[in-house]
Design a protein around this motif. Structure first.
Motif, PDB file in Angstrom:
ATOM      1  N   GLY A  33       0.793  -1.227   0.000  1.00 18.05           N
ATOM      2  CA  GLY A  33       0.000   0.000   0.000  1.00 18.05           C
ATOM      3  C   GLY A  33       0.818   1.266   0.000  1.00 18.05           C
ATOM      4  O   GLY A  33       0.487   2.232  -0.688  1.00 18.05           O
ATOM      5  N   LEU A  36       1.805   2.464  -3.317  1.00 20.87           N
ATOM      6  CA  LEU A  36       0.730   2.965  -4.172  1.00 20.87           C
ATOM      7  C   LEU A  36       0.335   4.400  -3.853  1.00 20.87           C
ATOM      8  O   LEU A  36      -0.394   5.022  -4.615  1.00 20.87           O
ATOM      9  N   THR A  40      -1.172   6.936  -6.755  1.00 14.93           N
ATOM     10  CA  THR A  40      -2.593   7.221  -6.576  1.00 14.93           C
ATOM     11  C   THR A  40      -2.817   8.717  -6.443  1.00 14.93           C
ATOM     12  O   THR A  40      -3.745   9.279  -7.032  1.00 14.93           O
ATOM     13  N   TYR A  56      -3.386   5.216   2.607  1.00  8.48           N
ATOM     14  CA  TYR A  56      -2.033   4.714   2.406  1.00  8.48           C
ATOM     15  C   TYR A  56      -1.051   5.341   3.396  1.00  8.48           C
ATOM     16  O   TYR A  56       0.142   5.143   3.294  1.00  8.48           O
TER      17      TYR A  56
END
Length: 146
Positions: A33, A36, A40, A56
């Protein structure tokens, strides 16, 4: 549904199947996570504000990732050791494998992965370009009409 079924079985027999789902979920988030977060943020910019998406952001837990992972792993082992039998521990391992299979199924739904990946890549590229060029995002047609 799988989590609900695991919880119901745990209530029936005093097992620890939910440990398996927690293991799959939190280790996946903590390990993958954090990687990302930046893509993101770029893909969603400028629609999201600074510090988002927050799902996150693991705060101090993520900032001290190695120590946090070691503590979390020790806690999972401790919870597994507290189970009453080897069969209960095997049930947790089976539940971890089931949870991973469910995760794989979500990310491999026919068609959704490729079209979503292409949209995401386009959003990411646009977000990075806007960030580098400091350009505002063009209004969507629905926003322009308002």
């Amino acid at each position: 549904r799988a989590i609900e079924a695991a919880g119901a079985k745990d209530e029936e027999d005093g097992g620890g199947r939910l440990i398996g789902h927690a293991y799959c979920r939190y280790f996946a988030d903590l390990m993958g996570g954090q990687f990302l977060a930046a893509p993101t943020r770029y893909a969603l910019s400028p629609a999201v504000g600074e510090g988002t998406p927050r799902h996150y952001d693991f705060g101090a837990f993520g900032a001290e990732r190695k120590a946090s992972v070691e503590r979390l792993y020790a806690s999972f082992n401790e919870a597994g050791d507290a189970l009453a039998s080897e069969a209960a521990r095997r049930a947790v391992v089976e539940e971890v494998l089931l949870a991973y299979r469910h995760n794989v199924a979500v990310y491999t739904e026919e068609g959704a992965v490729w079209s979503g990946a292409l949209r995401g890549a386009a959003n990411l590229a646009g977000g990075v370009a806007r960030a580098k060029l400091q350009m505002p995002r063009a209004a969507a047609p629905s926003e322009a009409a308002a």
